[in-house]
Design an enzyme around this catalytic site. Structure first.
Site, PDB file in Angstrom:
ATOM      1  CD  GLU A   1       5.681  45.216  -7.207  1.00 26.48           C
ATOM      2  OE1 GLU A   1       6.854  44.855  -6.946  1.00 26.48           O
ATOM      3  OE2 GLU A   1       5.367  45.823  -8.251  1.00 26.48           O
TER       4      GLU A   1
ATOM      5  CG  HIS B   1      -6.944  40.875  13.436  1.00 27.79           C
ATOM      6  ND1 HIS B   1      -7.605  39.672  13.592  1.00 27.79           N
ATOM      7  CD2 HIS B   1      -6.430  40.841  12.169  1.00 27.79           C
ATOM      8  CE1 HIS B   1      -7.483  38.954  12.498  1.00 27.79           C
ATOM      9  NE2 HIS B   1      -6.789  39.635  11.609  1.00 27.79           N
TER      10      HIS B   1
ATOM     11  CE  LYS C   1     -11.462  35.160  12.620  1.00 23.89           C
ATOM     12  NZ  LYS C   1     -11.153  34.365  11.411  1.00 23.89           N
TER      13      LYS C   1
ATOM     14  N   GLY D   1     -15.680  37.780   1.970  1.00 26.51           N
ATOM     15  CA  GLY D   1     -15.982  37.994   3.381  1.00 26.51           C
ATOM     16  C   GLY D   1     -15.764  39.433   3.800  1.00 26.51           C
ATOM     17  CE  LYS D   2      -9.346  40.983   3.954  1.00 27.63           C
ATOM     18  NZ  LYS D   2      -8.053  41.443   3.398  1.00 27.63           N
TER      19      LYS D   2
ATOM     20  CG  ASP E   1      -8.413  32.185  12.034  1.00 25.45           C
ATOM     21  OD1 ASP E   1      -7.697  33.117  12.438  1.00 25.45           O
ATOM     22  OD2 ASP E   1      -9.436  32.368  11.354  1.00 25.45           O
TER      23      ASP E   1
ATOM     24  CG  ASP F   1      -1.503  44.452   4.418  1.00 28.13           C
ATOM     25  OD1 ASP F   1      -1.817  43.623   3.536  1.00 28.13           O
ATOM     26  OD2 ASP F   1      -0.370  44.484   4.929  1.00 28.13           O
TER      27      ASP F   1
ATOM     28  N   GLY G   1      -6.326  30.760   7.378  1.00 29.46           N
ATOM     29  CA  GLY G   1      -4.984  31.217   7.715  1.00 29.46           C
ATOM     30  C   GLY G   1      -4.425  30.552   8.962  1.00 29.46           C
TER      31      GLY G   1
ATOM     32  N   GLY H   1     -10.531  41.378  -3.242  1.00 27.05           N
ATOM     33  CA  GLY H   1     -11.442  40.477  -3.928  1.00 27.05           C
ATOM     34  C   GLY H   1     -12.061  39.499  -2.944  1.00 27.05           C
TER      35      GLY H   1
END
Length: 206
Positions: A41, A183, A178, A13-14, A158, A70, A156, A10
């Site tokens: 889950e 990653h 960035k 940004g992704k 960062d 992930d 996070g 959701g």
């Protein structure tokens, strides 16, 4: 030929990043919320396992091919923690500030030379929920953890993640930098090569 893919996330940004990646291939990337897909889950023990769980979950409910990622932070001296628990490191109701505070407490007294860490990102794509040959890849971004936050960008961990080659934390970097070296950027580059070879190659062979 594929026309639509569900992003098992959701995160706006992704969605934007992956939409840009697939735009040149005339493939629409849709958020899982459009299909009423709840968060899966995450019972896996690795980033790859959890990415696959999320992709299969989104594909099962939507009936469309799905892509998931992930990601998280692994600190060497903490045996890879917080790892797959990065987002909920400080427990129920975890926030970035609480996660960062817990990490700093865990590293209290640890000298600079032993504060190495890496951000990890795993990507998984399935054509269907029971796809036996999913596309999976991963990448990591090396750095070290500071003893106090620096920078206002990102999210996070960062502000604590210092990249020696750039001389700044991830939170101090211009967004375009960035987005080129992180990653997730590295994982997306690997995924794009896999996609071109496997998916586009298959379409062209038809």
């Amino acid at each position: 030929m594929l026309k639509k893919i569900v992003l098992a996330s959701g995160n706006v940004g992704k969605l934007r990043e992956f939409s840009q990646l697939f735009n040149s291939w005339d493939i629409e990337v849709l958020p899982q919320s459009e299909f009423g897909v709840s968060d899966a889950e995450e019972t896996g023990l690795s980033f790859i396992e959890n990415a696959l769980i999320k992709a299969r979950h989104a594909s099962r409910i939507s009936g469309l091919p799905a892509l998931a990622d992930d990601s998280g932070l692994a600190v060497d001296v903490l045996d890879g923690a917080p790892g797959i628990y990065s987002a909920r490191y400080s427990g129920e109701g975890a926030t970035d500030a609480r996660n960062n505070s817990k990490l700093l407490e865990a590293l209290k007294g640890v000298e600079k030379a032993r504060r190495n860490a890496s951000f990890h990102c795993a990507l998984a794509f399935v054509r269907s929920f029971d796809d036996p040959v999913p596309l999976v890849c991963s990448a990591q971004w090396r750095g070290r953890i500071l003893d106090e936050p620096a920078g206002e960008q990102g999210f996070g961990y960062d502000p604590l993640f210092f990249v020696d080659n750039e001389g700044m934390t991830s939170a101090q970097m211009p967004r375009e930098l960035k987005n080129r070296i992180s990653h997730r950027a590295q994982a997306m580059e690997v995924f794009e090569a896999m996609w071109r070879e496997t998916m586009l190659g298959a379409d062209l062979a038809k």
